[in-house]
Design an enzyme around this catalytic site. Structure first.
Site, short mmCIF file in Angstrom:
data_model
loop_
_atom_site.label_atom_id
_atom_site.label_comp_id
_atom_site.label_asym_id
_atom_site.label_seq_id
_atom_site.Cartn_x
_atom_site.Cartn_y
_atom_site.Cartn_z
N GLU A 208 -27.03 47.45 43.46
CA GLU A 208 -27.23 48.78 42.87
C GLU A 208 -28.63 49.03 42.31
O GLU A 208 -28.86 48.93 41.09
CB GLU A 208 -26.19 49.03 41.76
CG GLU A 208 -24.78 49.11 42.29
CD GLU A 208 -23.81 49.76 41.31
OE1 GLU A 208 -24.21 50.09 40.19
OE2 GLU A 208 -22.65 49.94 41.69
N GLU A 408 -18.07 47.40 46.43
CA GLU A 408 -17.34 47.65 45.18
C GLU A 408 -16.59 48.96 45.28
O GLU A 408 -17.09 49.93 45.87
CB GLU A 408 -18.27 47.75 43.96
CG GLU A 408 -18.87 46.44 43.53
CD GLU A 408 -19.75 46.57 42.29
OE1 GLU A 408 -19.53 47.49 41.47
OE2 GLU A 408 -20.67 45.74 42.16
C1 FCB Z 1 -20.97 48.90 39.02
C2 FCB Z 1 -21.52 47.52 38.75
C3 FCB Z 1 -20.45 46.51 38.38
C4 FCB Z 1 -19.39 47.10 37.49
C5 FCB Z 1 -18.88 48.41 38.04
C6 FCB Z 1 -17.79 49.05 37.20
O1 FCB Z 1 -21.96 49.83 38.83
O2 FCB Z 1 -22.20 47.04 39.88
O3 FCB Z 1 -21.09 45.41 37.80
O4 FCB Z 1 -19.83 47.20 36.20
O5 FCB Z 1 -19.94 49.31 38.17
#
Ligand code: FCB
Length: 502
Positions: A208, A408
């Protein structure tokens, strides 16, 4: 201490729900029959391609604890978490969920869930306590043991090399404001590929960009429910535009240099790519004009990150908007930044915007989110499951990406354990089912999504929210460190077993 969780525990949570007062037996996952399974839009069972990688994700700082053990150096997150007022309730991650000592139990948890892949991160300051110099054998040994435990459990490792825990020693020398940090990252990445590519085929480079760069070096203000909130991550700076643009540039430069270093040091089969939170514009109404408008918007919104990585140039609009504050770079930098990757990971939580087409340049009009637009527990987390279709689809249509991983997806929730020891997280199951349904639409249309990693395996230290916001499929009692799968873990297990939306 062993948590000793077995398949029975999962059966217990699934079964307990079926027996509960609130749900008829047919709602229990144990009763799911092929006929009751959700169908795709075409009416067939909503099945994912064969070999689809079902995984869970975590990151080092959020779970490991043991911050002073076995020679680990300090990271910017240690410093930030110990700065009064930065983390909700004054929490810190010194112990976190003690994964450093409980990793074997945690691997077992994954195994019981039927998980096929695990995305975790390697803490740079465990390997190079000062960011550069001599590697720390004990730090390496921890990840080697973790990798071995995963392989033995039949779980494919997907380590991420940078999930925000920059060695403090490098921050003291300018951190991401310095080009040297990009070089130091590449050295560390190359070293890891040399050390571990016998055990792992895949490496995610950086997690990210926007989060640690923009939110870490500028922060963002927003109004939610009439309340003004500030989003901030370590190191918690408020840089000028020119400096922020340079940090962005250094971060993508680090990505390219790391790819080259991994190729130079890993065995031939080693594969790598970033795990970025693509800002995705979703067409508000699905028409050809709006679909096109959303693509234009997504390309521009990611100009400083995935767009430059995949196209090897900053867009004209990006450079024009930055004006005299544009990053300083050379043609050679752009070549490095766009070093070819094997796959792209995208973290998908919400649409960045809904858009419609516009006759005026740049061709799209973002629609403001209505005040009543639903969201999940986190204040930033507006709900829009269609993003799980559009994000990978746009990766394919904009950049012809051949391999995409959802690195994610998940949500925070106000999970509480009931008196009889179960956690019925209705909202997470709703969130998961709807996102999987939209992901299925993408794979059914031939978008090359190879896997899905749920954030997160277990409740953990959620950055500035500390322990107040639980994202796990597994509930963690932070006093005893006991792990208990939530109902969503049973849901996920069922989806994995059927390789389908259930
Ligand atoms: C993302 C992050 C991860 C976690 C999620 C909820 O932005 O990469 O570490 O905190 O959000």
């Amino acid at each position: 201490m062993s948590t000793n969780l077995t398949k029975r525990d999962f059966a217990k949570v699934a079964g307990a729900a079926a027996l509960g007062m609130t749900a008829p037996p047919s709602a229990g996952l144990a009763q799911t029959s092929p006929e009751s399974q959700p169908k795709s839009v075409q009416g067939a069972a909503a099945t994912f391609p064969e070999g689809f990688s079902w995984g869970v994700a975590t990151s080092a700082f959020q779970i490991e604890g043991a911050v002073k053990e076995d020679g680990r150096g300090a990271s910017i997150w240690d410093s930030y978490a110990h700065t009064p007022g930065k983390i909700r309730n004054g929490d810190n991650a010194d112990v976190a969920i003690d994964h450093y000592h409980r990793y074997k139990d945690d691997v077992r948890l994954m195994q019981d869930m039927g998980v096929k892949a695990y995305r975790f991160s390697i803490a740079w300051p465990r390997i190079f306590p000062n960011g550069i110099g001599q590697p720390n054998a004990k730090g390496l040994d921890f990840y080697r043991r973790l990798l071995d435990a995963l392989l033995e459990a039949g779980i494919e490792p997907f380590p991420t090399l940078y999930h925000w825990d920059l060695p403090q020693a490098l921050q003291d020398k300018g951190g991401w404001q310095s080009r040297d940090t990009a070089k130091a990252f590449a050295d560390y990445a190359g070293y890891m590929a040399g050390a571990f590519s016998d055990r792992t085929k895949h490496f995610f480079t950086i997690n990210e960009f926007f989060s640690f760069v923009d939110i870490g070096h500028r922060g963002a203000e927003a109004t939610v429910d009439g309340r003004k909130i500030r989003l901030e991550l370590a190191p918690g700076l408020r840089l000028s535009n020119a400096k922020l643009n340079q940090v962005r540039h250094n971060a993508v430069l680090a990505q390219g240099l790391a790819v080259q270093a991994i190729r130079a040091n890993g065995i031939a089969a080693t594969r790598c790519g970033p795990a970025d939170n693509l800002s995705t514009a979703v067409p508000a109404i699905e028409t050809p004009e709006n679909i096109k408008a959303a693509e234009i918007a997504t390309r521009e919104m990611n100009a400083g990150y995935l767009t430059v990585i995949l196209e090897g140039k900053y867009t004209d609009a990006y450079l024009t908007a930055a004006g005299k504050d544009a990053p300083k770079f050379t043609e050679d930098d752009l070549k490095i930044i766009s070093s070819p990757v094997d796959f792209i990971g995208i973290n998908v939580y919400r649409p960045a915007a809904y858009v419609v087409a516009s006759e005026r340049a740049p061709g799209f009009r973002p629609i403001p989110f209505n005040k009543s637009h639903p969201r999940m527990l986190s204040l930033w987390h507006l709900l829009g499951p269609e993003v799980m279709y559009w994000a990978p689809r746009q990766m394919q249509s904009l950049w012809k990406t051949k391999e995409i991983y959802i690195t994610e997806n998940g949500c925070g929730a106000s999970d509480e354990m009931s008196a009889n020891g179960i956690v019925d997280d209705s909202d997470r199951i709703m969130f998961l089912r709807n996102h999987l349904a939209h992901l299925h639409r993408a794979t059914a249309e031939g978008v090359p999504v190879k896997g899905y990693f749920h954030w997160s395996l277990m409740d953990n230290f959620e950055w500035s929210d500390g322990f107040s916001n639980r994202f796990g499929l597994v509930y963690v009692d932070y006093r005893t460190q006991k792990r208990t799968p939530k109902l969503s873990a049973a849901y996920f297990r069922e989806a994995i077993a059927k390789n389908a939306v259930v």
